[in-house]
Enzyme design. Structure first.
Site, PDB file in Angstrom:
ATOM      1  N   ASP A  14      -6.095  -0.796  -7.072  1.00 37.13           N
ATOM      2  CA  ASP A  14      -7.443   0.052  -6.972  1.00 37.13           C
ATOM      3  C   ASP A  14      -7.443   1.220  -7.955  1.00 37.13           C
ATOM      4  O   ASP A  14      -7.955   1.223  -8.995  1.00 37.13           O
ATOM      5  CB  ASP A  14      -7.615   0.322  -5.813  1.00 37.13           C
ATOM      6  N   ARG A  94      -4.748  12.745   5.346  1.00 42.68           N
ATOM      7  CA  ARG A  94      -5.732  12.789   4.276  1.00 42.68           C
ATOM      8  C   ARG A  94      -6.494  14.468   3.994  1.00 42.68           C
ATOM      9  O   ARG A  94      -6.347  14.719   2.273  1.00 42.68           O
ATOM     10  CB  ARG A  94      -7.124  11.904   4.496  1.00 42.68           C
ATOM     11  N   ASP A 123     -11.406   7.302   5.133  1.00 38.97           N
ATOM     12  CA  ASP A 123     -10.805   8.151   4.065  1.00 38.97           C
ATOM     13  C   ASP A 123     -11.582   9.024   2.792  1.00 38.97           C
ATOM     14  O   ASP A 123     -10.986   9.592   2.524  1.00 38.97           O
ATOM     15  CB  ASP A 123      -9.773   7.050   3.603  1.00 38.97           C
ATOM     16  N   SER A 174      -3.676  -5.111   4.120  1.00 34.98           N
ATOM     17  CA  SER A 174      -3.430  -3.452   3.523  1.00 34.98           C
ATOM     18  C   SER A 174      -2.779  -3.041   4.771  1.00 34.98           C
ATOM     19  O   SER A 174      -2.903  -2.457   5.621  1.00 34.98           O
ATOM     20  CB  SER A 174      -5.413  -2.836   3.644  1.00 34.98           C
TER      21      SER A 174
END
Ligand code: ARG
Length: 401
Positions: A14, A94, A123, A174
């Site tokens: 991505d 994050r 996220d 994932s």
């Protein structure tokens, strides 16, 4: 000259496609920023890939030290565990990533930052709320949320522009990982009835494969921060790495959590967090010895608030600063050593000691060393039970419906 954007770049499909997509859609020059929070990878290959795909600059920052000291350890001191299960590895990384994006944007004179999160998860919220808190003027773009491509279309896009497609794309899972833990989603895990297959675990052995002999480990804390393992002084990063290995070998830290996301959906998450599991357990045991009953009761409430605010992307807020001040203050005497017994997936606390221990042998013992004045108990019970007795005289408990 076109304006610049700093993109949080993982090296995956991505974010690689995003480099090209941003250039075409927004005509921005992309600076790729890759952040090492203990997700050990080949960072020089990732950097080169960003440049090959078209980034004008590719930076790699080793943020393991700040991740551990400024994010993980304060969360450990707070005993933060989301919904009593998840030690918050991703959620803690994050805000740090957001901060590094902002810092880099300032240094590079970029007015835009970008991340690769989809529109369904937590996220995106954590990145954007953190960026807004630190730099309300920066513009944010989220290619993977905007482009509306399926997985397959993204792969086709990559092939069309000669972007290498990583072999991990074949994996149905994932995965996100850093020093504090690893998370696995998707594939068969999306059926909450299906037990997680052995193949999703890489940091922990199954209970069946774990050694048949228990192993003891002693963790030394200073003011709520772990500083030694078996008497050996270690910096935070090495200490966590050591415990991930040690506890992981005994199958400690597998978590199967049906979790409430901030965006309103329930999701099934598998985590591996051996060091986090061992450290949270040890830290709480030391607090049980060094904090008073009322401090402990109050701190449990703070722990839940603290975990929620981390999960919900509110790290850079005044509320967090206020709670963090309380937590810091509460840790002044949380110094001492805890012994854990690593065995077949568990790590129970089997010993604890502290120079500030509130456990008083003379008060606790039933031996002759006993100094507890039992003759004071009737008076204590008389007053403690007085309202109960008074009420029972007029409203007998036995009679009530
Ligand atoms: N459910 C966890 C959280 O919200 C893990 C998220 C993993 N993120 C990811 N991009 N794979 O913190």
């Amino acid at each position: 000259m076109s304006d610049k954007v700093v993109l949080a770049y993982s090296g995956g499909l991505d974010t690689s496609v995003a480099i090209k997509w941003i250039k075409k859609k927004y005509n921005l020059d992309v600076i790729a920023l890759t952040i090492n929070v203990g997700n050990e990878r080949d960072f020089s290959t990732i950097r080169q890939k960003a440049l090959d795909v078209g980034a004008i600059k590719a930076l790699v920052v080793d943020a393991k030290g700040s991740y551990v000291n400024e994010y993980v350890f304060p969360a450990l001191q707070a005993d933060a565990l989301y919904e009593g299960e998840y030690p918050l590895a991703t959620a803690l990384a994050r805000p740090l990533m957001a901060k590094l994006l902002v810092d880099t944007a300032r240094e590079e004179g970029a007015s835009v930052v970008a991340h690769g999160c989809t529109g369904k998860g937590n996220d995106q919220v954590r990145f954007e709320v953190s960026i807004n808190a630190l730099a309300p003027d920066l513009k944010i773009i989220a290619p993977a949320r905007e482009w509306g491509m399926t997985r397959e279309q993204t792969i086709n896009y990559a092939q069309r522009y000669d972007i290498p497609v990583p072999i991990t794309v074949a994996s149905p899972y994932s995965i996100d990982e850093n020093l504090w833990g690893r998370s696995i989603e998707c594939g068969v895990l999306e059926d909450p009835w299906v037990e997680a297959p052995e193949e999703v675990f890489t940091w922990t052995r199954s209970v069946g494969e774990a050694p048949d002999k228990p192993e003891y480990v002693e963790i030394g804390f200073e003011k709520g921060i772990p500083v030694t393992v078996d008497g050996q002084q270690l910096d935070g990063v090495s200490l966590i790495q050591r415990l991930n290995e040690l506890a992981g070998r005994h199958g400690v830290g597998r978590i199967d959590h049906l979790e409430n996301r901030l965006v309103g959906i329930k999701s099934r998450e598998i985590y591996e967090a051996p060091a986090a599991t061992a450290l949270l357990q040890a830290h709480q045991a030391l607090e049980a010895m060094t904090l008073s009953k009322s401090q402990l009761r109050f701190k449990q409430k703070v722990a839940q608030e603290y975990a929620d605010l981390i999960y919900n992307g509110l790290w850079f807020t005044r509320l967090h600063q206020d709670l963090a001040a309380y937590v810091q203050s509460s840790q002044r005497f949380v110094t001492g050593t805890v012994r854990l017994k690593l065995f077949k997936g568990g790590c129970p606390v089997v010993g604890r000691k502290s120079p500030f221990s509130l456990y008083n042998y003379g008060l606790a013992t039933y031996d002759k060393a006993d100094v507890f004045d039992q003759s004071a108990s009737p008076g204590f019970i008389h007053i403690w039970g007085l309202p109960v007795k008074t009420q029972a005289q007029v409203q007998p408990v036995a009679d009530s419906e």
